[in-house]
Write a protein that holds these residues in place. Structure first.
Motif, PDB file in Angstrom:
ATOM      1  N   ALA A   1       0.853  -1.191   0.000  1.00 37.42           N
ATOM      2  CA  ALA A   1       0.000   0.000   0.000  1.00 37.42           C
ATOM      3  C   ALA A   1       0.885   1.236   0.000  1.00 37.42           C
ATOM      4  N   ARG A   2       0.462   2.238  -0.755  1.00 34.86           N
ATOM      5  CA  ARG A   2       1.187   3.511  -0.801  1.00 34.86           C
ATOM      6  C   ARG A   2       0.225   4.639  -0.491  1.00 34.86           C
ATOM      7  N   ILE A   3       0.688   5.548   0.347  1.00 37.86           N
ATOM      8  CA  ILE A   3      -0.077   6.755   0.628  1.00 37.86           C
ATOM      9  C   ILE A   3       0.754   7.939   0.148  1.00 37.86           C
ATOM     10  N   HIS A   4       0.176   8.675  -0.773  1.00 37.32           N
ATOM     11  CA  HIS A   4       0.792   9.890  -1.284  1.00 37.32           C
ATOM     12  C   HIS A   4       0.188  11.041  -0.492  1.00 37.32           C
ATOM     13  N   PHE A   5       1.028  11.860   0.128  1.00 35.98           N
ATOM     14  CA  PHE A   5       0.504  12.981   0.905  1.00 35.98           C
ATOM     15  C   PHE A   5       1.450  14.163   0.833  1.00 35.98           C
ATOM     16  N   THR A   6       0.958  15.277   1.296  1.00 39.50           N
ATOM     17  CA  THR A   6       1.729  16.514   1.263  1.00 39.50           C
ATOM     18  C   THR A   6       1.813  17.086   2.673  1.00 39.50           C
ATOM     19  N   ILE A   7       3.030  17.370   3.082  1.00 41.14           N
ATOM     20  CA  ILE A   7       3.251  18.045   4.366  1.00 41.14           C
ATOM     21  C   ILE A   7       3.162  19.547   4.117  1.00 41.14           C
ATOM     22  N   ASP A   8       2.332  20.208   4.922  1.00 42.30           N
ATOM     23  CA  ASP A   8       2.301  21.671   4.881  1.00 42.30           C
ATOM     24  C   ASP A   8       2.489  22.199   6.299  1.00 42.30           C
ATOM     25  N   ASP A   9       2.527  23.496   6.450  1.00 36.98           N
ATOM     26  CA  ASP A   9       2.878  24.053   7.753  1.00 36.98           C
ATOM     27  C   ASP A   9       1.848  23.767   8.847  1.00 36.98           C
ATOM     28  N   ARG A  10       0.659  23.292   8.507  1.00 32.92           N
ATOM     29  CA  ARG A  10      -0.317  22.882   9.530  1.00 32.92           C
ATOM     30  C   ARG A  10       0.186  21.671  10.315  1.00 32.92           C
ATOM     31  N   HIS A  11       1.120  20.911   9.728  1.00 30.88           N
ATOM     32  CA  HIS A  11       1.647  19.701  10.355  1.00 30.88           C
ATOM     33  C   HIS A  11       2.920  19.957  11.159  1.00 30.88           C
ATOM     34  N   PHE A  12       3.376  21.205  11.223  1.00 34.40           N
ATOM     35  CA  PHE A  12       4.653  21.537  11.858  1.00 34.40           C
ATOM     36  C   PHE A  12       4.549  21.653  13.372  1.00 34.40           C
ATOM     37  N   HIS A  13       5.637  21.279  14.038  1.00 33.86           N
ATOM     38  CA  HIS A  13       5.799  21.593  15.449  1.00 33.86           C
ATOM     39  C   HIS A  13       6.458  22.975  15.545  1.00 33.86           C
TER      40      HIS A  13
ATOM     41  N   THR B   1       3.176  13.149  14.848  1.00 32.83           N
ATOM     42  CA  THR B   1       1.853  12.587  14.566  1.00 32.83           C
ATOM     43  C   THR B   1       1.674  12.314  13.082  1.00 32.83           C
ATOM     44  N   ALA B   2       2.227  13.163  12.228  1.00 38.09           N
ATOM     45  CA  ALA B   2       2.117  12.942  10.779  1.00 38.09           C
ATOM     46  C   ALA B   2       2.908  11.703  10.366  1.00 38.09           C
ATOM     47  N   TYR B   3       4.076  11.522  10.934  1.00 38.77           N
ATOM     48  CA  TYR B   3       4.878  10.330  10.643  1.00 38.77           C
ATOM     49  C   TYR B   3       4.105   9.073  11.035  1.00 38.77           C
ATOM     50  N   PHE B   4       3.652   9.061  12.300  1.00 39.55           N
ATOM     51  CA  PHE B   4       2.956   7.868  12.790  1.00 39.55           C
ATOM     52  C   PHE B   4       1.712   7.567  11.976  1.00 39.55           C
ATOM     53  N   LYS B   5       0.892   8.573  11.725  1.00 40.00           N
ATOM     54  CA  LYS B   5      -0.366   8.345  11.020  1.00 40.00           C
ATOM     55  C   LYS B   5      -0.126   7.714   9.653  1.00 40.00           C
TER      56      LYS B   5
ATOM     57  N   LEU C   1      12.276   7.601  13.752  1.00 40.15           N
ATOM     58  CA  LEU C   1      12.340   8.868  13.016  1.00 40.15           C
ATOM     59  C   LEU C   1      13.801   9.118  12.649  1.00 40.15           C
ATOM     60  N   THR C   2      14.092   9.251  11.348  1.00 41.22           N
ATOM     61  CA  THR C   2      15.487   9.364  10.935  1.00 41.22           C
ATOM     62  C   THR C   2      15.877  10.726  10.385  1.00 41.22           C
ATOM     63  N   ARG C   3      14.907  11.510   9.942  1.00 43.49           N
ATOM     64  CA  ARG C   3      15.212  12.861   9.467  1.00 43.49           C
ATOM     65  C   ARG C   3      13.942  13.692   9.474  1.00 43.49           C
ATOM     66  N   PRO C   4      14.067  15.011   9.627  1.00 49.22           N
ATOM     67  CA  PRO C   4      12.870  15.855   9.656  1.00 49.22           C
ATOM     68  C   PRO C   4      12.210  15.968   8.284  1.00 49.22           C
ATOM     69  N   LEU C   5      10.892  16.066   8.309  1.00 47.99           N
ATOM     70  CA  LEU C   5      10.130  16.307   7.088  1.00 47.99           C
ATOM     71  C   LEU C   5       9.755  17.779   7.029  1.00 47.99           C
ATOM     72  N   GLY C   6      10.069  18.402   5.910  1.00 45.91           N
ATOM     73  CA  GLY C   6       9.653  19.776   5.669  1.00 45.91           C
ATOM     74  C   GLY C   6       8.465  19.795   4.731  1.00 45.91           C
ATOM     75  N   LEU C   7       8.222  20.945   4.142  1.00 50.22           N
ATOM     76  CA  LEU C   7       7.122  21.105   3.198  1.00 50.22           C
ATOM     77  C   LEU C   7       7.313  20.213   1.979  1.00 50.22           C
ATOM     78  N   GLY C   8       6.204  19.688   1.466  1.00 52.37           N
ATOM     79  CA  GLY C   8       6.268  18.990   0.193  1.00 52.37           C
ATOM     80  C   GLY C   8       5.677  17.602   0.209  1.00 52.37           C
ATOM     81  N   PRO C   9       5.779  16.947  -0.945  1.00 54.12           N
ATOM     82  CA  PRO C   9       5.187  15.618  -1.090  1.00 54.12           C
ATOM     83  C   PRO C   9       6.010  14.544  -0.391  1.00 54.12           C
ATOM     84  N   VAL C  10       5.299  13.552   0.116  1.00 53.71           N
ATOM     85  CA  VAL C  10       5.905  12.413   0.799  1.00 53.71           C
ATOM     86  C   VAL C  10       5.121  11.175   0.389  1.00 53.71           C
TER      87      VAL C  10
END
Length: 155
Positions: free
Chosen positions: A43-55, A63-67, A95-104
Motif C-alpha cells: 500500500a502507498r499513501i501519497h501525501f503533502t506536508i504543509d505548515d499545519r503539520h509543523f511543530h 503525529t504525521a509520521y505515525f499516522k 524517526l530518521t530525518r525531519p520532514l519539511g514542506l512537500g510531497p511524501v
C-alpha cells in the motif's frame, strides 16, 4: 462512444473498496492524502506536508509520521483480508530525518501472518528520495466486517 469499464471483482474490487474506505475516514480530512493499493501486500499513501503539520521548530510533528506509517502498513496487511477490518495492536517507529514542506510517500509492505495476526512495515520517502522514517506494526483481525463500514464497497 466508449463503453463503461466492466465492474471490478475479486482482488481488484477489494483494493478499490479499501481505497474508498481510506478516503471516507474522517481523520483523512486533516491530510491531503491518497491511498493506492497496487497489489496484495503493498500500500502507498501519497501525501503533502504543509505548515499545519509543523511543530514549533518548523518541521513535521511526529503525529504525521505515525499516522502515515501506520496507515500504509495497515492497508498493506488489510489488502490480504477481505472480510474483516484489522486493528493496530502495536507499532514501533524510528524517526530518521525531519520532514519539511512537500510531497511524501508512505509505502507499506506485508511481512508475515495470514490468519489472525499480521505484521507489516512501512517507510516514508521525502521529495528528495530520502527515507525520513520507518516503522513496523502488528495488526489483528477484529470482529468488524469490512462490508459494514462506510466507504467500503459503497456501504
Amino acid at each position: 462512444m466508449t463503453p463503461p469499464d466492466p465492474p471490478l471483482d475479486g482482488e481488484a474490487a477489494h483494493f478499490r473498496a479499501l481505497e474508498a474506505l481510506y478516503a471516507a475516514a474522517p481523520i483523512n480530512r486533516l491530510f491531503d492524502s491518497r491511498l493506492e493499493i497496487p497489489h496484495a501486500g503493498v500500500a502507498r499513501i501519497h501525501f503533502t506536508i504543509d505548515d499545519r503539520h509543523f511543530h514549533a521548530a518548523g518541521a513535521a510533528h511526529g503525529t504525521a509520521y505515525f499516522k502515515m506509517l501506520d496507515d500504509a502498513a495497515f492497508y498493506a496487511a488489510n489488502s490480504l483480508v477481505t472480510d474483516r477490518f484489522l486493528l493496530t495492536t502495536a507499532f514501533n517507529l524510528l524517526l530518521t530525518r525531519p520532514l519539511g514542506l512537500g510531497p511524501v510517500v508512505a509505502e507499506g509492505r506485508w511481512v508475515s501472518g495470514r490468519r489472525r495476526v499480521f505484521i507489516a512495515d512501512a517507510h516514508l520517502i521525502d521529495a528528495t528520495g530520502e527515507e525520513a522514517s520507518r516503522g513496523t506494526g502488528t495488526f489483528m483481525k477484529s470482529r468488524i466486517a469490512l462490508a459494514t463500514l462506510p466507504g467500503y464497497g459503497g456501504a
